[in-house]
Design a protein around this motif. Sequence first.
Motif, PDB file in Angstrom:
ATOM      1  N   GLN A  34       0.838  -1.207   0.000  1.00  0.00           N
ATOM      2  CA  GLN A  34       0.000   0.000   0.000  1.00  0.00           C
ATOM      3  C   GLN A  34       0.868   1.249   0.000  1.00  0.00           C
ATOM      4  OE1 GLN A  34      -2.413  -0.552   3.490  1.00  0.00           O
ATOM      5  NE2 GLN A  34      -4.088  -1.502   2.315  1.00  0.00           N
ATOM      6  N   MET A  35       1.943   1.199   0.751  1.00  0.00           N
ATOM      7  CA  MET A  35       2.867   2.320   0.834  1.00  0.00           C
ATOM      8  C   MET A  35       3.526   2.549  -0.530  1.00  0.00           C
ATOM      9  SD  MET A  35       3.837   4.337   3.170  1.00  0.00           S
ATOM     10  CE  MET A  35       4.921   4.417   4.539  1.00  0.00           C
ATOM     11  N   ILE A  36       3.939   1.442  -1.188  1.00  0.00           N
ATOM     12  CA  ILE A  36       4.570   1.527  -2.497  1.00  0.00           C
ATOM     13  C   ILE A  36       3.566   2.087  -3.514  1.00  0.00           C
ATOM     14  CG2 ILE A  36       5.510   0.166  -4.408  1.00  0.00           C
ATOM     15  CD1 ILE A  36       6.744  -1.681  -2.259  1.00  0.00           C
ATOM     16  N   ASP A  37       2.324   1.570  -3.453  1.00  0.00           N
ATOM     17  CA  ASP A  37       1.278   2.055  -4.367  1.00  0.00           C
ATOM     18  C   ASP A  37       0.996   3.534  -4.131  1.00  0.00           C
ATOM     19  OD1 ASP A  37       1.085  -0.445  -5.493  1.00  0.00           O
ATOM     20  OD2 ASP A  37      -0.699  -1.033  -4.349  1.00  0.00           O
ATOM     21  N   ALA A  38       0.957   3.936  -2.887  1.00  0.00           N
ATOM     22  CA  ALA A  38       0.707   5.343  -2.552  1.00  0.00           C
ATOM     23  C   ALA A  38       1.829   6.236  -3.062  1.00  0.00           C
ATOM     24  CB  ALA A  38       0.540   5.499  -1.043  1.00  0.00           C
ATOM     25  N   VAL A  39       3.067   5.768  -2.926  1.00  0.00           N
ATOM     26  CA  VAL A  39       4.216   6.545  -3.410  1.00  0.00           C
ATOM     27  C   VAL A  39       4.157   6.643  -4.933  1.00  0.00           C
ATOM     28  CG1 VAL A  39       6.727   6.539  -3.654  1.00  0.00           C
ATOM     29  CG2 VAL A  39       5.684   6.041  -1.427  1.00  0.00           C
ATOM     30  N   ARG A  40       3.854   5.516  -5.596  1.00  0.00           N
ATOM     31  CA  ARG A  40       3.762   5.517  -7.059  1.00  0.00           C
ATOM     32  C   ARG A  40       2.650   6.460  -7.530  1.00  0.00           C
ATOM     33  NH1 ARG A  40       4.424  -0.899  -8.193  1.00  0.00           N
ATOM     34  NH2 ARG A  40       6.682  -0.943  -7.980  1.00  0.00           N
ATOM     35  N   GLU A  41       1.530   6.380  -6.849  1.00  0.00           N
ATOM     36  CA  GLU A  41       0.410   7.254  -7.211  1.00  0.00           C
ATOM     37  C   GLU A  41       0.788   8.722  -7.013  1.00  0.00           C
ATOM     38  OE1 GLU A  41      -4.217   8.122  -5.970  1.00  0.00           O
ATOM     39  OE2 GLU A  41      -3.313   6.225  -5.349  1.00  0.00           O
ATOM     40  N   ALA A  42       1.475   9.005  -5.926  1.00  0.00           N
ATOM     41  CA  ALA A  42       1.922  10.374  -5.667  1.00  0.00           C
ATOM     42  C   ALA A  42       2.916  10.825  -6.731  1.00  0.00           C
ATOM     43  CB  ALA A  42       2.542  10.469  -4.278  1.00  0.00           C
ATOM     44  N   GLU A  43       3.811   9.921  -7.132  1.00  0.00           N
ATOM     45  CA  GLU A  43       4.783  10.242  -8.182  1.00  0.00           C
ATOM     46  C   GLU A  43       4.068  10.503  -9.507  1.00  0.00           C
ATOM     47  OE1 GLU A  43       7.452   6.920  -8.174  1.00  0.00           O
ATOM     48  OE2 GLU A  43       8.754   7.800  -6.642  1.00  0.00           O
ATOM     49  N   GLN A  44       3.078   9.653  -9.819  1.00  0.00           N
ATOM     50  CA  GLN A  44       2.332   9.819 -11.065  1.00  0.00           C
ATOM     51  C   GLN A  44       1.565  11.148 -11.059  1.00  0.00           C
ATOM     52  OE1 GLN A  44      -0.067   6.265 -11.233  1.00  0.00           O
ATOM     53  NE2 GLN A  44       1.562   5.053 -12.226  1.00  0.00           N
ATOM     54  N   LYS A  45       0.981  11.473  -9.916  1.00  0.00           N
ATOM     55  CA  LYS A  45       0.254  12.742  -9.804  1.00  0.00           C
ATOM     56  C   LYS A  45       1.221  13.923  -9.947  1.00  0.00           C
ATOM     57  CE  LYS A  45      -3.701  11.235  -7.082  1.00  0.00           C
ATOM     58  NZ  LYS A  45      -4.440  11.342  -5.823  1.00  0.00           N
ATOM     59  N   ALA A  46       2.391  13.782  -9.366  1.00  0.00           N
ATOM     60  CA  ALA A  46       3.394  14.851  -9.458  1.00  0.00           C
ATOM     61  C   ALA A  46       3.863  15.005 -10.901  1.00  0.00           C
ATOM     62  CB  ALA A  46       4.576  14.554  -8.545  1.00  0.00           C
ATOM     63  N   GLU A  47       4.096  13.869 -11.590  1.00  0.00           N
ATOM     64  CA  GLU A  47       4.509  13.926 -12.988  1.00  0.00           C
ATOM     65  C   GLU A  47       3.416  14.546 -13.852  1.00  0.00           C
ATOM     66  OE1 GLU A  47       5.531   9.918 -13.981  1.00  0.00           O
ATOM     67  OE2 GLU A  47       7.424   9.975 -12.858  1.00  0.00           O
ATOM     68  N   GLN A  48       2.163  14.156 -13.579  1.00  0.00           N
ATOM     69  CA  GLN A  48       1.040  14.721 -14.331  1.00  0.00           C
ATOM     70  C   GLN A  48       0.925  16.218 -14.058  1.00  0.00           C
ATOM     71  OE1 GLN A  48      -0.831  13.164 -16.690  1.00  0.00           O
ATOM     72  NE2 GLN A  48      -1.620  15.215 -17.105  1.00  0.00           N
ATOM     73  N   ALA A  49       1.114  16.607 -12.811  1.00  0.00           N
ATOM     74  CA  ALA A  49       1.056  18.027 -12.450  1.00  0.00           C
ATOM     75  C   ALA A  49       2.169  18.800 -13.173  1.00  0.00           C
ATOM     76  CB  ALA A  49       1.175  18.196 -10.937  1.00  0.00           C
TER      77      ALA A  49
ATOM     78  N   ARG B 282       3.544  17.926 -16.071  1.00  0.00           N
ATOM     79  CA  ARG B 282       3.163  17.993 -17.484  1.00  0.00           C
ATOM     80  C   ARG B 282       2.078  19.059 -17.691  1.00  0.00           C
ATOM     81  NH1 ARG B 282       3.850  12.284 -17.107  1.00  0.00           N
ATOM     82  NH2 ARG B 282       1.626  12.007 -16.707  1.00  0.00           N
ATOM     83  N   ASP B 283       1.104  19.067 -16.804  1.00  0.00           N
ATOM     84  CA  ASP B 283       0.037  20.069 -16.900  1.00  0.00           C
ATOM     85  C   ASP B 283       0.604  21.484 -16.766  1.00  0.00           C
ATOM     86  OD1 ASP B 283      -1.782  18.023 -17.189  1.00  0.00           O
ATOM     87  OD2 ASP B 283      -2.525  18.126 -15.115  1.00  0.00           O
ATOM     88  N   ALA B 284       1.522  21.666 -15.822  1.00  0.00           N
ATOM     89  CA  ALA B 284       2.133  22.976 -15.610  1.00  0.00           C
ATOM     90  C   ALA B 284       2.953  23.385 -16.838  1.00  0.00           C
ATOM     91  CB  ALA B 284       3.010  22.961 -14.365  1.00  0.00           C
ATOM     92  N   ALA B 285       3.689  22.439 -17.413  1.00  0.00           N
ATOM     93  CA  ALA B 285       4.486  22.736 -18.600  1.00  0.00           C
ATOM     94  C   ALA B 285       3.580  23.099 -19.770  1.00  0.00           C
ATOM     95  CB  ALA B 285       5.379  21.554 -18.954  1.00  0.00           C
ATOM     96  N   ARG B 286       2.491  22.358 -19.934  1.00  0.00           N
ATOM     97  CA  ARG B 286       1.536  22.636 -21.013  1.00  0.00           C
ATOM     98  C   ARG B 286       0.903  24.016 -20.815  1.00  0.00           C
ATOM     99  NH1 ARG B 286      -2.361  19.180 -20.042  1.00  0.00           N
ATOM    100  NH2 ARG B 286      -1.060  17.400 -20.550  1.00  0.00           N
ATOM    101  N   ARG B 287       0.525  24.297 -19.584  1.00  0.00           N
ATOM    102  CA  ARG B 287      -0.095  25.600 -19.275  1.00  0.00           C
ATOM    103  C   ARG B 287       0.913  26.739 -19.512  1.00  0.00           C
ATOM    104  NH1 ARG B 287      -3.646  28.977 -19.935  1.00  0.00           N
ATOM    105  NH2 ARG B 287      -4.085  30.406 -18.245  1.00  0.00           N
TER     106      ARG B 287
END
Length: 103
Positions: free
Chosen positions: A4-19, A21-26
């Motif tokens: 669960q901890m690994i999944d949470a970290v991965r999800e946080a990393e994915q959200k950070a990467e998406q953020a 990308r979104d910031a770069a696009r904006r």
Amino acid sequence: MAQQMIDAVREAEQKAEQAERDAARRAEEILKQARSDAEKIVAEIAADAQREAQAALNTAQKQSEAETIKVQQSTKEEISALQAGARKKEKEAAARILKELVG
């Protein structure tokens, strides 16, 4: 729990990467809009400058035309005065010649 901890970290990393990308696009959209706005402003400034230059040119042309007319009139008057003086001198010369011939 570790998974669960690994999944949470991965999800946080994915959200950070998406953020990121979104910031770069904006940021790119903002830059693109800024460039477009700048081009419009430059075009407006250039058009204003062109209009002002044309107005100044028109004013200068009108002033030049007025000055040319003034100079032409002055020249005509001067020529008329010179012609009148020449006619007077001719008459005086003719009168002297007649006087000498007769007299």
